[in-house]
Design a protein around this motif. Structure first.
Motif, short mmCIF file in Angstrom:
data_model
loop_
_atom_site.label_atom_id
_atom_site.label_comp_id
_atom_site.label_asym_id
_atom_site.label_seq_id
_atom_site.Cartn_x
_atom_site.Cartn_y
_atom_site.Cartn_z
N GLY A 1 0.80 -1.23 0.00
CA GLY A 1 0.00 0.00 0.00
C GLY A 1 0.82 1.27 0.00
O GLY A 1 0.30 2.35 0.28
N HIS A 2 2.12 1.16 -0.34
CA HIS A 2 3.00 2.32 -0.15
C HIS A 2 2.97 3.33 -1.29
O HIS A 2 3.41 4.47 -1.11
CB HIS A 2 4.44 1.87 0.10
CG HIS A 2 5.15 1.34 -1.11
ND1 HIS A 2 4.93 0.07 -1.59
CD2 HIS A 2 6.09 1.90 -1.93
CE1 HIS A 2 5.71 -0.13 -2.65
NE2 HIS A 2 6.40 0.96 -2.88
N ASN A 3 2.43 2.93 -2.47
CA ASN A 3 2.46 3.91 -3.56
C ASN A 3 1.55 3.50 -4.71
O ASN A 3 1.10 2.36 -4.79
CB ASN A 3 3.89 4.08 -4.10
CG ASN A 3 4.15 5.49 -4.60
OD1 ASN A 3 3.22 6.27 -4.81
ND2 ASN A 3 5.41 5.84 -4.78
N ASN A 4 1.31 4.48 -5.59
CA ASN A 4 0.62 4.24 -6.85
C ASN A 4 1.54 4.80 -7.94
O ASN A 4 1.97 5.95 -7.85
CB ASN A 4 -0.73 4.94 -6.90
CG ASN A 4 -1.63 4.38 -7.99
OD1 ASN A 4 -1.35 4.54 -9.17
ND2 ASN A 4 -2.72 3.74 -7.58
N PHE A 5 1.85 3.99 -8.93
CA PHE A 5 2.82 4.40 -9.95
C PHE A 5 2.26 5.57 -10.76
O PHE A 5 1.15 5.50 -11.27
CB PHE A 5 3.13 3.22 -10.87
CG PHE A 5 4.34 3.43 -11.73
CD1 PHE A 5 5.60 3.15 -11.26
CD2 PHE A 5 4.21 3.93 -13.03
CE1 PHE A 5 6.73 3.34 -12.05
CE2 PHE A 5 5.32 4.13 -13.83
CZ PHE A 5 6.59 3.83 -13.35
N THR A 6 3.06 6.62 -10.87
CA THR A 6 2.64 7.83 -11.59
C THR A 6 3.52 8.05 -12.81
O THR A 6 4.71 7.74 -12.78
CB THR A 6 2.76 9.06 -10.66
OG1 THR A 6 1.87 8.89 -9.56
CG2 THR A 6 2.41 10.34 -11.39
N THR A 7 2.94 8.57 -13.86
CA THR A 7 3.72 8.90 -15.03
C THR A 7 3.33 10.28 -15.55
O THR A 7 2.30 10.84 -15.14
CB THR A 7 3.56 7.83 -16.13
OG1 THR A 7 4.58 8.01 -17.11
CG2 THR A 7 2.20 7.90 -16.80
N ALA A 8 4.17 10.82 -16.44
CA ALA A 8 3.94 12.18 -16.94
C ALA A 8 4.17 12.23 -18.44
O ALA A 8 5.17 11.70 -18.94
CB ALA A 8 4.88 13.16 -16.24
N VAL A 9 3.27 12.89 -19.16
CA VAL A 9 3.44 13.11 -20.60
C VAL A 9 3.91 14.54 -20.81
O VAL A 9 3.30 15.49 -20.29
CB VAL A 9 2.14 12.86 -21.38
CG1 VAL A 9 2.39 12.98 -22.88
CG2 VAL A 9 1.58 11.48 -21.06
#
Length: 339
Positions: free
Chosen positions: A231-239
């Motif tokens: 539960g430590h993170n949610n993968f984030t990305t950027a365009v």
């Protein structure tokens, strides 16, 4: 008859000139990302491409992971103007833009889909503050979006930091992610993605973290035996776009790009509902003996406590700008969780 021929000739020249002008205005834009075409970034890019091509004469050329090199390569190509668009996680961008590492402070992002959706749509930190920071590096930040809850896959089970003592966990080349796994008790080992499967296979490393869809797509389950939900993170990305390219677009094309980003974002947020569960089902179909561990809130607490040290490290790395960004982040997160 001569007048008619002249008129036809003039019309032909005019049409040819108009055609040449339209052809000159239509462009092919190059867009690279860090995943396969069927993974989340690929699905997002495909929707972006569909919107652009349905609403303009422009075309989009997509480059999935590996076709133009590793993550560092596609960022360099974007900054140099060889690519117009790039989708890259702050996990890699963090070396270039230290403030982007904020996404790797454990237990900072909300855990529910609804709160994540509200946060990424409405966060001032993301939609205003980050845009200014990215612009300083020649990048126009167009959209950030979550890709799924991060799980840790290892050879042996763990339920407390002491269990990770001596365990080499692959991390992206991101200084704060290194600090996170140090705080969690593991030995963080930065590696390019292309070396991860072989590293697990040969026991150079014993673990890695990623969203479930990527664990399934990249077949990480073949070379690890345990999936742990911390539960430590949610993968984030950027365009992002090359800023000189974006700033040089006419207003109607800038709006076209923004509308295409919004359309792809709406689609990908809906697409992700249940994606993790579907991916886990596929993994267990392929490897029924895979052990799945979901840490209880009590078991997660020592990891949450360790996250406080990581937050301090983030402020040390980024100074006043990081402190201000973190404060805004927390305001935005509070508003999202209230929803």
């Amino acid at each position: 008859m001569t007048k008619l021929k002249k008129l036809v000739g003039a019309c032909t020249v005019a049409m040819a000139t108009l055609g040449a002008t339209m052809t000159a205005e239509a462009a092919t834009w190059r867009y690279a990302f860090e995943e396969a075409i069927t993974d989340v970034q690929g699905v997002f890019a495909t929707k972006f491409k569909e919107h652009i091509e349905a609403n303009s004469d422009h075309s989009i050329q997509l480059f999935p992971y590996g076709t133009l090199g590793e993550s560092a390569d596609i960022m360099e190509q974007t900054q140099a103007g060889l690519l117009q668009f790039v989708d890259q996680s702050p996990g890699f961008t963090g070396s270039l833009i230290p403030e982007a590492q904020i996404f790797f402070i454990p237990y900072l992002l909300p855990e529910t889909h609804a709160a994540l959706d509200h946060f990424f749509r409405n966060s001032k930190a993301i939609n205003e503050d980050f845009k200014e920071t990215y612009a300083e590096h020649g990048l126009e930040l167009l959209k950030m979006f979550p890709e799924g809850e991060v799980v840790v896959t290892t050879q042996e089970p763990f339920d407390k930091p002491a269990d990770l003592d001596g365990v080499k966990v692959r991390v992206m080349t991101n200084p704060l992610l290194v600090e996170s796994y140090k705080a969690f008790g593991a030995t963080p080992t930065p590696l390019p993605w292309g070396e991860v499967y072989g590293g697990l296979q040969t026991n150079i490393i014993q673990g890695q973290e990623n969203p479930l869809f990527w664990v399934e797509s990249a077949k990480m389950y073949e070379v690890t035996d345990v999936i742990t939900f911390t539960g430590h993170n949610n993968f984030t990305t950027a365009v992002m776009a090359n800023k000189n390219f974006y700033d040089g677009l006419p207003a109607e094309d800038q709006k076209l790009v923004q509308d295409a980003m919004d359309s792809a974002f709406n689609y990908i947020m809906e697409y992700q509902k249940g994606l993790g569960e579907r991916s886990l089902e596929k993994i267990l179909e392929q490897k029924p003996e895979m052990e799945v561990v979901r840490l209880t809130e009590e078991q997660r607490q020592p990891f949450r406590d360790a996250a406080q040290e990581v937050e301090k490290k983030f402020i040390e790395m980024t100074g006043d700008s990081g402190q201000a960004l973190l404060e805004q982040f927390k305001k935005d997160l509070k508003a999202a969780q209230a929803q």
